[in-house]
Design a protein around this motif. Structure first.
Motif, short mmCIF file in Angstrom:
data_model
loop_
_atom_site.label_atom_id
_atom_site.label_comp_id
_atom_site.label_asym_id
_atom_site.label_seq_id
_atom_site.Cartn_x
_atom_site.Cartn_y
_atom_site.Cartn_z
N ILE A 131 0.84 -1.26 0.00
CA ILE A 131 0.02 0.00 0.07
C ILE A 131 0.82 1.09 0.01
O ILE A 131 1.80 1.41 0.87
N LYS A 171 0.74 5.28 0.32
CA LYS A 171 -0.02 6.49 0.89
C LYS A 171 0.69 7.44 0.26
O LYS A 171 2.06 7.60 0.42
N SER A 211 -1.54 -1.10 -4.26
CA SER A 211 -2.71 -0.27 -4.33
C SER A 211 -2.17 1.13 -3.80
O SER A 211 -1.04 1.40 -3.34
N GLU A 235 -3.11 5.03 -1.83
CA GLU A 235 -4.08 5.37 -0.96
C GLU A 235 -3.99 7.10 -0.99
O GLU A 235 -2.73 7.51 -0.37
#
Length: 75
Positions: A5, A7, A42, A44
């Motif tokens: 992830i 960010k 992913s 974010e």
């Protein structure tokens, strides 16, 4: 496995995110020996005004033992 992830602040292009996801996938497969199909990445997006509260405090300051690259330090 693994799932990465990232960010980040909003504003990066789809091309930049795609290239970063490809680079992360390439490095994960090379270093960990996983097949490319097992890696997921992913993004974010977190507004800069929320970074301290939503990212820095819970993910960085509260969990220093999990950091392998700390902000403010070059590797």
């Amino acid at each position: 496995m693994p799932h990465v992830i990232v960010k980040l602040w909003p504003g990066k292009t789809e091309d930049q995110k795609t290239k970063l996801a490809e680079a992360i996938t390439r490095e994960v497969t090379q270093i960990l020996g996983n097949g490319e199909a097992s890696v997921s990445v992913s993004f974010e997006e977190v507004e800069s005004s929320r970074w301290q509260e939503d990212v820095y405090l819970p993910d960085i300051a509260a969990q220093p033992d999990r950091l392998y690259k700390k902000p403010g330090y070059e590797m």
